[in-house]
Design an enzyme around this catalytic site. Structure first.
Site, PDB file in Angstrom:
ATOM      1  N   TYR A   1       0.825  -1.214   0.000  1.00 20.69           N
ATOM      2  CA  TYR A   1       0.000   0.000   0.000  1.00 20.69           C
ATOM      3  C   TYR A   1       0.858   1.264   0.000  1.00 20.69           C
ATOM      4  O   TYR A   1       1.964   1.270   0.541  1.00 20.69           O
ATOM      5  CB  TYR A   1      -0.925  -0.003   1.230  1.00 20.69           C
ATOM      6  CG  TYR A   1      -1.697  -1.297   1.375  1.00 20.69           C
ATOM      7  CD1 TYR A   1      -2.625  -1.691   0.410  1.00 20.69           C
ATOM      8  CD2 TYR A   1      -1.459  -2.152   2.452  1.00 20.69           C
ATOM      9  CE1 TYR A   1      -3.310  -2.884   0.523  1.00 20.69           C
ATOM     10  CE2 TYR A   1      -2.145  -3.352   2.570  1.00 20.69           C
ATOM     11  CZ  TYR A   1      -3.071  -3.713   1.611  1.00 20.69           C
ATOM     12  OH  TYR A   1      -3.736  -4.895   1.717  1.00 20.69           O
TER      13      TYR A   1
ATOM     14  N   THR B   1      -6.469   1.166  18.042  1.00 20.36           N
ATOM     15  CA  THR B   1      -7.216   1.443  19.273  1.00 20.36           C
ATOM     16  C   THR B   1      -7.865   2.819  19.231  1.00 20.36           C
ATOM     17  O   THR B   1      -8.454   3.253  20.205  1.00 20.36           O
ATOM     18  CB  THR B   1      -6.299   1.333  20.513  1.00 20.36           C
ATOM     19  OG1 THR B   1      -5.268   2.321  20.415  1.00 20.36           O
ATOM     20  CG2 THR B   1      -5.689  -0.051  20.619  1.00 20.36           C
TER      21      THR B   1
END
Ligand SMILES: *[C@@H]1O[C@H](CO)[C@@H](O)[C@H](O)[C@H]1NC(C)=O
Ligand SMILES: *[C@@H]1O[C@H](CO)[C@@H](O)[C@H](O)[C@H]1NC(C)=O
Length: 314
Positions: A154, A226
């Site tokens: 990517y 998170t």
């Protein structure tokens, strides 16, 4: 609360508090824009709500699975420049985009090369909270998280986070000690320059490898970022020892605010997401807890498992 009602309430709050900027930025660690509501704040963040491979988690030492195929993890040692930011929710160090030599994270459970992008600092207002991951139900005063994206597949983090094997998160627990960590000191010397949201401070010649503890032992599992959008494309590595920072450095973190200079609002401390259920995931480790005591049928991690061997009474 429905999506529409919640968004209405948030919009009103933003108007009342004068928060500017895009609404996607408007998330917090408590209250109506806190972790329980992240999935409702933005359509793209629904994994925060619905995901079943979420992070952080509580590590239960007696459920770890030893995997002999796990290799050593490697983080490039060379020094880089970047910026320390107060983003409101967190302290973030980002590598200077102009850097031409990237810090790669490879090995361990990773089959691709990951490029370091940013580091997060999570910390508590008291010593018994702060880390996101927990060990045996215990939190640490703080946790460093190094995020990288899969540079083999990517072009950047935003693309990688939405695709398989996109991200690595390296977690380092922080404990309070006498002398501190030399590389962390390079970061902490900038904390008093980023007291308010939007503040930025230059960081020169930091070695990220120097922020890792001196151990090759780690735990690994498949989870998420998170922070929103809680992307479930994250391979986590949790180093099996903490690093130490000084009480003064922790106190400097606790002086940081969530708001900008004109409206500091509350302190940033306690910027951790609560632990999420494991949902049948396996947490693997390269700690071979059978070789040490030569009792193959009766594994005991007490010698090798640093976090288990020390009873953390915080
Ligand atoms: C990191 O990987 C890139 C290729 O993706 C390479 O060009 C670069 O030299 C590597 N960094 C180091 C320090 O080896
Ligand atoms: C990331 O890469 C994609 C695809 O090349 C591109 O469209 C996007 O603008 C990039 N995003 C950033 C933040 O650079």
């Amino acid at each position: 609360m429905s999506h529409a009602v919640l968004n209405g309430v948030l919009l009103l709050l933003m108007l009342l508090t004068g928060s500017e900027g895009s609404w996607e930025q408007w998330w917090t660690y408590s209250g109506i824009s806190g972790p329980q509501f992240w999935g409702l704040l933005n359509m793209n963040w629904n994994m925060c709500d619905k995901g079943r491979r979420q992070s952080p988690i509580n590590i239960e030492p007696n459920k770890l699975v030893y995997d002999p195929h796990l290799r050593h993890v490697h983080v490039d040692k060379h020094r880089i420049d970047g910026y320390l930011y107060n983003k409101g929710q967190s302290v973030i160090f980002r590598v200077d985009p102009a850097m031409t030599t990237h810090v790669n994270i490879t090995g361990g459970p990773l089959v691709y090369k990951y490029r370091f992008e940013e580091l997060y600092v999570h910390f508590g207002e008291h010593d018994n909270v702060g880390s996101e991951h927990q060990i045996n139900g215990n939190a640490f005063p703080a946790e460093l998280q190094l995020y990288g994206f899969n540079a083999d597949l990517y072009p950047n983090m935003s693309e990688a986070q939405q695709n398989s094997n996109g991200i690595v998160g390296v977690s380092v627990m922080i404990q309070i000690g006498q002398s501190g960590n030399d590389e962390f000191r390079i970061l902490s010397s900038g904390f008093n320059k980023i007291v308010y949201r939007g503040d930025r401070s230059a960081v020169k010649h930091i070695s990220l490898a120097g922020l890792l503890p001196l151990t090759q032992h780690y735990m690994t599992y498949d989870g998420s970022t998170t922070h929103p959008g809680c992307w479930e494309t994250t391979t986590w590595l949790l180093m099996n020892k903490p690093i130490y920072i000084t009480k003064q450095e922790l106190l400097a973190l606790r002086q940081l605010y969530q708001g900008d200079r004109t409206l500091p609002k509350t302190k940033m401390a306690n910027n951790f997401r609560p632990v999420k259920a494991l949902h049948h995931r396996t947490v693997r480790t390269n700690i071979d807890f059978t070789t040490d005591n030569r009792q193959k049928d009766c594994p005991s991690m007490h010698r090798e498992m640093f976090y288990a061997a020390r009873k953390w009474k915080l």
